[in-house]
Each structure stands twice: as C-alpha cells, then as structure tokens.
Design a protein around this motif. Structure first.
Motif, PDB file in Angstrom:
ATOM      1  N   SER A 197       5.917  23.812  17.188  1.00  0.00           N
ATOM      2  CA  SER A 197       4.724  23.085  16.886  1.00  0.00           C
ATOM      3  C   SER A 197       5.085  21.832  16.030  1.00  0.00           C
ATOM      4  N   VAL A 198       4.337  21.034  15.603  1.00  0.00           N
ATOM      5  CA  VAL A 198       4.863  20.082  14.818  1.00  0.00           C
ATOM      6  C   VAL A 198       4.133  20.126  13.313  1.00  0.00           C
ATOM      7  N   ILE A 199       4.829  19.880  12.280  1.00  0.00           N
ATOM      8  CA  ILE A 199       4.127  20.078  11.096  1.00  0.00           C
ATOM      9  C   ILE A 199       3.546  18.590  10.818  1.00  0.00           C
ATOM     10  N   PRO A 200       2.150  18.830  10.496  1.00  0.00           N
ATOM     11  CA  PRO A 200       1.255  17.592  10.226  1.00  0.00           C
ATOM     12  C   PRO A 200       1.585  16.952   8.899  1.00  0.00           C
ATOM     13  N   ALA A 201       1.474  15.579   8.708  1.00  0.00           N
ATOM     14  CA  ALA A 201       1.598  15.135   7.305  1.00  0.00           C
ATOM     15  C   ALA A 201       0.379  15.491   6.633  1.00  0.00           C
ATOM     16  N   SER A 202       0.400  16.231   5.446  1.00  0.00           N
ATOM     17  CA  SER A 202      -0.533  16.720   4.715  1.00  0.00           C
ATOM     18  C   SER A 202      -1.069  15.549   3.608  1.00  0.00           C
ATOM     19  N   ARG A 203      -2.168  15.687   2.906  1.00  0.00           N
ATOM     20  CA  ARG A 203      -2.691  14.818   2.127  1.00  0.00           C
ATOM     21  C   ARG A 203      -1.798  14.674   0.876  1.00  0.00           C
ATOM     22  N   GLY A 204      -1.061  15.846   0.507  1.00  0.00           N
ATOM     23  CA  GLY A 204      -0.094  15.855  -0.730  1.00  0.00           C
ATOM     24  C   GLY A 204       0.999  14.983  -0.403  1.00  0.00           C
ATOM     25  N   GLY A 205       1.483  15.203   0.988  1.00  0.00           N
ATOM     26  CA  GLY A 205       2.658  14.311   1.237  1.00  0.00           C
ATOM     27  C   GLY A 205       2.435  12.957   1.360  1.00  0.00           C
ATOM     28  N   LYS A 206       1.076  12.495   1.600  1.00  0.00           N
ATOM     29  CA  LYS A 206       0.857  11.020   1.597  1.00  0.00           C
ATOM     30  C   LYS A 206       0.816  10.764   0.003  1.00  0.00           C
ATOM     31  N   MET A 207       0.076  11.623  -0.822  1.00  0.00           N
ATOM     32  CA  MET A 207       0.166  11.178  -2.276  1.00  0.00           C
ATOM     33  C   MET A 207       1.679  11.094  -2.832  1.00  0.00           C
ATOM     34  N   LYS A 208       2.656  11.997  -2.371  1.00  0.00           N
ATOM     35  CA  LYS A 208       3.742  12.009  -2.591  1.00  0.00           C
ATOM     36  C   LYS A 208       4.609  10.725  -2.273  1.00  0.00           C
ATOM     37  N   THR A 209       4.368  10.263  -1.030  1.00  0.00           N
ATOM     38  CA  THR A 209       4.982   8.986  -0.766  1.00  0.00           C
ATOM     39  C   THR A 209       4.309   7.724  -1.319  1.00  0.00           C
TER      40      THR A 209
END
Length: 276
Positions: free
Chosen positions: A148-160
């Motif tokens: 499967s593909v690990i989707p980009a989470s909201r936390g990941g976007k906040m991290k970026t």
C-alpha cells in the motif's frame, strides 16, 4: 423539423458527436513530460545550487546575499505546494514527477540544513535528526509500496510547513527577539518531525502486516480452489466407472497376440478337414 435536423447533420439524420470533450480528455490523460507541474519541479531542482551559492557567498554572513538566498528558498517552497496541486487537479501525474518531486523536496531542505550547520548557525544534531527522519521515511515508503501507499497526514503537512518557516528564518540574518523566536520555531519543527516520523513507522508496520495477511489468505484460497477442482475430477471418474455405460477395458496388445495365435490354428484345422 426532422428534415431540417437531417440536413443539418449531413443528411444522415444522426446528430454528430462533439469531439471537443474527447480531445480534451485524451490530451489530459496523455500528459507528457513537459507539463506545468513537472516544469515547476525542474525549477525547484535548479534552485538548489543557486540557493547554495547565494547562501554561502562572501563567507555566508552577508545579510544582502542571505536575503537573496531566502528568496530562492521561498520560491522553492511555493513551487513545492503548487506543482503537486496542479498534478493532482489536472491529471498531470507522470513517472518523472513521482521521482523528481520528492528528490527536489529533500534536496532543497537538506542543502539548507547542511549549509546552515556548516556556517555554525544551526546545531548539527538538528540537521541530523531531520535528515535521518526524511531519509528513513522515504526508504520505509519503498518498503511497503508493494502492499500500500502511506498517505501524507495532516501532521506531516504541518511538519513541512514548520520546517520551511524555521529554515527560512535561519537563512535570514536575524538578531534579537527574532533570533530567539526562530529557535523555538525550529524546536517545534523538530518535535513535529520526530512525532510524525514515529506515526509513519506505525502506519508502515500495520500496512505491511495487513498486506502479508492478505497475501497469505489469497494463497490459501488458491490452494483450496485447486484442491476442490481435483476432488471434483476424481469424483467424476469414480462415478463414471460405476455407471452402466462403461465399456470393458481391452488390452490391444493382448488382442493382437490372441489373433495371431488363433490364425495358424484355424488354418491347420481347415486343412485337415479338407484332406478328410
């Protein structure tokens, strides 16, 4: 009305199918290498060496050149937002974009962190934590991509976002309260980096377990299906052998042997009767 419509359609009476939508769909589905999303990704890749040169110019301590470097970094971060959005919205996803986009993201962030640490503005342990997390998550995505593909989470976007703001503040030659503020922004980015990294590890482990379980279940179902087919064939053969319409099995070799043995006996018998 019918005649008018037929003449308007070329005399056939069939309304012509509009081709604009088909051509538009074909053009979108056949997105080539030179589309706007890929061009933005290429621009971001080209900005990496430009950013490094601007940041390290004149020893890396000239406020004017560091402002130019900040502008290049800001443009790279903005293109990172827009190229992915355009690719998904207008179906411009290509193999080149899938590979080049994450490379461009890691390149501009990694170059900024390493340059800032080499200048003594940023502790090396912060650079090490962020780069280790980014590289590890990238490798982990490839580890589970078969399942499967690990989707980009909201936390990941906040991290970026936090990383971009913090690194941008460090690129600028800030002093006083702003210099203190950028330190705490960077600390928040580091915390988000670690927390989201651990969450991605958890997701990767769960997805891999589910994928392996699904593969095992599919393999067991395939084996059971083959066994059912074999049992059905065996049962049919037994039923046919017990039926009334089964012909006895004749050995062709034994038949030929009997015929060859019977022929001379019959000939001798016939000759003896003729002599009598």
């Amino acid at each position: 009305m019918t005649g008018a419509q037929a003449s308007a359609a070329g005399g056939s009476g069939v309304t012509p199918t509009p081709r604009g939508g088909e051509l538009g769909t074909a053009a979108v589905s056949q997105a080539g290498l030179w589309n706007i999303a890929n061009i933005l990704t290429m621009v971001r890749l080209l900005l990496v060496p430009c950013f490094v040169v601007l940041l390290l110019h004149d020893g890396g301590y000239d406020p004017m050149w560091r402002s130019f470097a900040w502008a290049a970094f800001a443009v790279a971060m903005i293109t990172d937002v827009f190229d992915g959005h355009l690719a998904r919205t207008y179906n411009l996803v290509t193999d080149f974009g899938k590979i080049a986009d994450p490379i461009a993201d890691k390149a501009i962030m990694g170059a900024a962190l390493i340059c800032l640490s080499s200048l003594g503005d940023l502790p090396w342990w912060i650079t090490g934590v962020i780069l280790f997390r980014e590289l590890g998550i990238t490798l982990m995505r490839f580890w589970v991509i078969r399942h499967s593909v690990i989707p980009a989470s909201r936390g990941g976007k906040m991290k970026t976002l936090a990383q971009g703001i913090a690194v941008g503040m460090y690129v600028l030659a800030l002093t006083g309260p702003l210099a203190t503020l950028r330190f705490w922004v960077m600390m928040a980015a580091v915390v988000l980096t670690v927390v989201t990294g651990l969450d991605y590890v958890r997701q990767a482990v769960v997805l891999r377990r589910r994928g392996l379980a699904a593969e095992r279940a599919a393999a067991l179902e395939a084996v059971a299906a083959v066994a059912d087919v074999q049992d059905g064939v065996s049962g049919q053969c037994v039923a046919d052998s017990a039926g009334e319409g089964v012909q006895p099995i004749v050995d062709p070799v034994a038949g030929l042997r009997g015929a060859t043995e019977a022929a001379p006996v019959a000939g001798v018998r016939g000759a003896s009767e003729a002599e009598r």
